[in-house]
Design a protein around this motif. Structure first.
Motif, mmCIF file in Angstrom:
data_model
loop_
_atom_site.group_PDB
_atom_site.id
_atom_site.type_symbol
_atom_site.label_atom_id
_atom_site.label_comp_id
_atom_site.label_asym_id
_atom_site.label_seq_id
_atom_site.Cartn_x
_atom_site.Cartn_y
_atom_site.Cartn_z
ATOM 1 N N ILE A 96 -24.983 -32.954 -68.446
ATOM 2 C CA ILE A 96 -25.257 -32.345 -67.141
ATOM 3 C C ILE A 96 -24.851 -30.877 -67.200
ATOM 4 C CG2 ILE A 96 -24.453 -32.344 -64.733
ATOM 5 C CD1 ILE A 96 -24.593 -35.471 -65.058
ATOM 6 N N LYS A 97 -25.761 -30.014 -66.858
ATOM 7 C CA LYS A 97 -25.536 -28.573 -67.007
ATOM 8 C C LYS A 97 -25.228 -27.877 -65.682
ATOM 9 C CE LYS A 97 -25.773 -28.365 -71.302
ATOM 10 N NZ LYS A 97 -24.442 -28.340 -71.884
ATOM 11 N N LYS A 98 -25.538 -28.561 -64.596
ATOM 12 C CA LYS A 98 -25.265 -27.954 -63.279
ATOM 13 C C LYS A 98 -24.744 -29.035 -62.339
ATOM 14 C CE LYS A 98 -28.000 -24.607 -61.237
ATOM 15 N NZ LYS A 98 -29.082 -24.096 -60.357
ATOM 16 N N ILE A 99 -23.663 -28.718 -61.613
ATOM 17 C CA ILE A 99 -23.091 -29.708 -60.693
ATOM 18 C C ILE A 99 -22.777 -29.060 -59.345
ATOM 19 C CG2 ILE A 99 -20.712 -29.396 -61.572
ATOM 20 C CD1 ILE A 99 -20.537 -32.552 -61.137
ATOM 21 N N HIS A 100 -23.129 -29.749 -58.274
ATOM 22 C CA HIS A 100 -22.893 -29.252 -56.912
ATOM 23 C C HIS A 100 -21.767 -30.069 -56.276
ATOM 24 C CE1 HIS A 100 -27.097 -27.451 -56.690
ATOM 25 N NE2 HIS A 100 -27.207 -28.294 -57.686
ATOM 26 N N PHE A 101 -20.868 -29.351 -55.589
ATOM 27 C CA PHE A 101 -19.829 -30.007 -54.770
ATOM 28 C C PHE A 101 -19.821 -29.339 -53.397
ATOM 29 C CE2 PHE A 101 -17.998 -30.632 -59.033
ATOM 30 C CZ PHE A 101 -17.520 -31.927 -58.970
ATOM 31 N N GLU A 102 -19.228 -30.030 -52.430
ATOM 32 C CA GLU A 102 -19.047 -29.435 -51.110
ATOM 33 C C GLU A 102 -17.568 -29.087 -50.897
ATOM 34 O OE1 GLU A 102 -22.409 -31.190 -48.211
ATOM 35 O OE2 GLU A 102 -20.783 -32.580 -48.621
ATOM 36 N N CYS A 103 -17.339 -28.119 -50.016
ATOM 37 C CA CYS A 103 -15.956 -27.713 -49.752
ATOM 38 C C CYS A 103 -15.850 -27.019 -48.401
ATOM 39 C CB CYS A 103 -15.507 -26.759 -50.869
ATOM 40 S SG CYS A 103 -13.816 -26.202 -50.689
ATOM 41 N N HIS A 104 -14.778 -27.313 -47.677
ATOM 42 C CA HIS A 104 -14.529 -26.611 -46.415
ATOM 43 C C HIS A 104 -13.858 -25.267 -46.689
ATOM 44 C CE1 HIS A 104 -12.662 -25.646 -42.519
ATOM 45 N NE2 HIS A 104 -13.635 -26.377 -42.004
ATOM 46 N N TRP A 105 -14.027 -24.355 -45.778
ATOM 47 C CA TRP A 105 -13.481 -22.992 -45.883
ATOM 48 C C TRP A 105 -11.966 -22.993 -46.109
ATOM 49 C CZ3 TRP A 105 -14.909 -18.221 -46.695
ATOM 50 C CH2 TRP A 105 -14.134 -17.156 -46.232
ATOM 51 N N ILE A 106 -11.240 -23.965 -45.534
ATOM 52 C CA ILE A 106 -9.774 -23.954 -45.675
ATOM 53 C C ILE A 106 -9.334 -24.143 -47.129
ATOM 54 C CG2 ILE A 106 -8.980 -24.553 -43.340
ATOM 55 C CD1 ILE A 106 -8.918 -27.470 -44.144
ATOM 56 N N HIS A 107 -10.234 -24.588 -47.988
ATOM 57 C CA HIS A 107 -9.880 -24.762 -49.404
ATOM 58 C C HIS A 107 -10.490 -23.667 -50.277
ATOM 59 C CE1 HIS A 107 -8.466 -28.677 -48.150
ATOM 60 N NE2 HIS A 107 -9.672 -29.013 -47.739
ATOM 61 N N LYS A 108 -10.925 -22.593 -49.660
ATOM 62 C CA LYS A 108 -11.663 -21.560 -50.413
ATOM 63 C C LYS A 108 -10.862 -21.011 -51.598
ATOM 64 C CE LYS A 108 -10.363 -17.690 -47.386
ATOM 65 N NZ LYS A 108 -9.225 -18.415 -46.816
ATOM 66 N N ASP A 109 -9.537 -20.966 -51.459
ATOM 67 C CA ASP A 109 -8.737 -20.389 -52.543
ATOM 68 C C ASP A 109 -8.599 -21.336 -53.732
ATOM 69 O OD1 ASP A 109 -8.397 -18.005 -51.179
ATOM 70 O OD2 ASP A 109 -6.725 -18.820 -50.025
ATOM 71 N N GLU A 110 -9.071 -22.555 -53.582
ATOM 72 C CA GLU A 110 -9.030 -23.494 -54.716
ATOM 73 C C GLU A 110 -10.352 -23.535 -55.466
ATOM 74 O OE1 GLU A 110 -7.000 -27.310 -53.543
ATOM 75 O OE2 GLU A 110 -6.686 -26.149 -51.711
ATOM 76 N N VAL A 111 -11.348 -22.840 -54.936
ATOM 77 C CA VAL A 111 -12.691 -22.917 -55.512
ATOM 78 C C VAL A 111 -12.747 -22.291 -56.913
ATOM 79 C CG1 VAL A 111 -15.054 -22.033 -55.270
ATOM 80 C CG2 VAL A 111 -13.903 -23.089 -53.312
ATOM 81 N N LYS A 112 -12.147 -21.117 -57.052
ATOM 82 C CA LYS A 112 -12.278 -20.376 -58.309
ATOM 83 C C LYS A 112 -11.747 -21.182 -59.504
ATOM 84 C CE LYS A 112 -11.449 -15.731 -59.952
ATOM 85 N NZ LYS A 112 -10.682 -14.512 -59.742
ATOM 86 N N GLU A 113 -10.549 -21.731 -59.356
ATOM 87 C CA GLU A 113 -9.935 -22.486 -60.447
ATOM 88 C C GLU A 113 -10.737 -23.759 -60.750
ATOM 89 O OE1 GLU A 113 -7.603 -21.695 -62.529
ATOM 90 O OE2 GLU A 113 -7.726 -23.669 -63.502
ATOM 91 N N PHE A 114 -11.208 -24.407 -59.686
ATOM 92 C CA PHE A 114 -11.995 -25.634 -59.864
ATOM 93 C C PHE A 114 -13.286 -25.326 -60.622
ATOM 94 C CE2 PHE A 114 -14.941 -28.926 -58.130
ATOM 95 C CZ PHE A 114 -14.256 -30.053 -58.564
ATOM 96 N N LYS A 115 -13.931 -24.219 -60.253
ATOM 97 C CA LYS A 115 -15.173 -23.851 -60.941
ATOM 98 C C LYS A 115 -14.900 -23.566 -62.423
ATOM 99 C CE LYS A 115 -18.360 -21.302 -58.741
ATOM 100 N NZ LYS A 115 -18.970 -20.265 -57.875
ATOM 101 N N LYS A 116 -13.778 -22.928 -62.680
ATOM 102 C CA LYS A 116 -13.458 -22.590 -64.073
ATOM 103 C C LYS A 116 -13.340 -23.846 -64.933
ATOM 104 C CE LYS A 116 -10.320 -19.915 -66.961
ATOM 105 N NZ LYS A 116 -10.126 -20.997 -67.912
ATOM 106 N N GLU A 117 -12.768 -24.894 -64.349
ATOM 107 C CA GLU A 117 -12.605 -26.143 -65.119
ATOM 108 C C GLU A 117 -13.960 -26.670 -65.596
ATOM 109 O OE1 GLU A 117 -10.398 -28.967 -62.781
ATOM 110 O OE2 GLU A 117 -8.813 -27.515 -62.362
ATOM 111 N N PHE A 118 -14.991 -26.500 -64.782
ATOM 112 C CA PHE A 118 -16.325 -26.963 -65.185
ATOM 113 C C PHE A 118 -16.995 -25.960 -66.120
ATOM 114 C CE2 PHE A 118 -15.410 -29.924 -61.899
ATOM 115 C CZ PHE A 118 -16.090 -31.069 -62.279
ATOM 116 N N MET A 119 -16.800 -24.692 -65.848
ATOM 117 C CA MET A 119 -17.402 -23.672 -66.728
ATOM 118 C C MET A 119 -16.861 -23.812 -68.148
ATOM 119 S SD MET A 119 -17.964 -20.316 -64.370
ATOM 120 C CE MET A 119 -16.409 -20.186 -63.580
#
Ligand code: SF4
Length: 242
Positions: A96-119
């Protein structure tokens, strides 16, 4: 969990942006104040129980399109560690080369690190925010969405895609078109959800939905960057099996 709710949790989306989709279970949305939403009831504090459900659905993923969407009536942060690990393993094993997740704004500061784990695994992560509308007053004082940011450019620094909610009182054909065009200007994809009746105070408005069908839908139905869910089960998940 909602008693008697036994939904379809795996489906295949054909057509625009073909992908597999799984509707998983987490420990619940941490916001839970949106005046139109009871989806967060599809959750449980029991990690092992959730993982058991999620594992059974994730085992159905074949990787046929190389793209997977994960939703869980909340944010990716609500999913247990074993589920996240299994999603990562599936990405690698099923190519799988592309994955979509949902997230609320209150967790916005966790997005970058989470994305890095997949990248780091060679997978492109795409994170979707339920923005609902760019009209700040309507969104925060009527829908109570909990996004304390007005500037779409700043929101787009954290999120790749957005959900919009349409078909409710107070909206017009012009306001719905404006929201979709703003979404296309600032984000990679826009998902338009037409309001469906549930137990919450905000209800679908038949006249606004008719405006959507006649004036908004024809304008965007063939746009590859716009997914339109006229019913909330249009992606094939969420329908009760009972
Ligand atoms: S719409 Fe999303 S953020 Fe709002 S209460 Fe429902 S699950 Fe939580």
């Amino acid at each position: 969990m909602v008693e008697g709710f036994n939904p379809v949790r795996y489906s295949i989306i054909k057509g625009k942006c073909p992908r597999e989709i799984v509707m998983l279970v987490g420990n619940g949305c941490k916001w839970r104040k949106c005046r139109f939403c009871d989806y967060h009831l599809d959750s449980s504090p029991d990690k092992e129980f959730n993982y058991k459900i999620n594992k059974a659905e994730l085992e159905k993923v074949t990787g046929m399109f190389g793209e997977l969407e994960v939703i869980n009536s909340g944010s990716f942060v609500d999913l247990d560690g074993n589920t996240i690990k299994m999603i990562k393993d599936i990405c690698v094993n099923k190519k799988i080369k592309k994955i979509h997740f949902e997230c609320h704004w209150i967790h916005k500061d966790e997005v970058k690190e989470f994305k890095k784990e997949f990248m780091d695994l060679g997978v492109e992560p795409v994170i979707r925010l339920g923005l609902e509308t760019f009209d700040y007053d309507f969104r925060e004082n009527y829908l109570v969405k909990g996004i304390d940011e007005k500037n779409p450019k700043i929101i787009a620094e954290y999120f790749d895609e957005i959900n919009l909610l349409q078909g409710i009182e107070g909206q017009t054909a012009e306001s719905m078109i404006w929201d979709i065009e703003m979404g296309l200007k600032h984000f990679k994809r826009v998902y338009v959800n037409i309001m469906t009746e549930n137990g919450m105070p905000i209800k679908p408005d038949k006249m606004v939905i008719e405006q959507f069908r006649t004036k908004v839908y024809p304008r965007f139905k063939d746009n590859d960057k716009v997914d339109i869910l006229l019913e909330n089960t249009d992606f094939g998940v969420g329908e009760n099996k009972c």
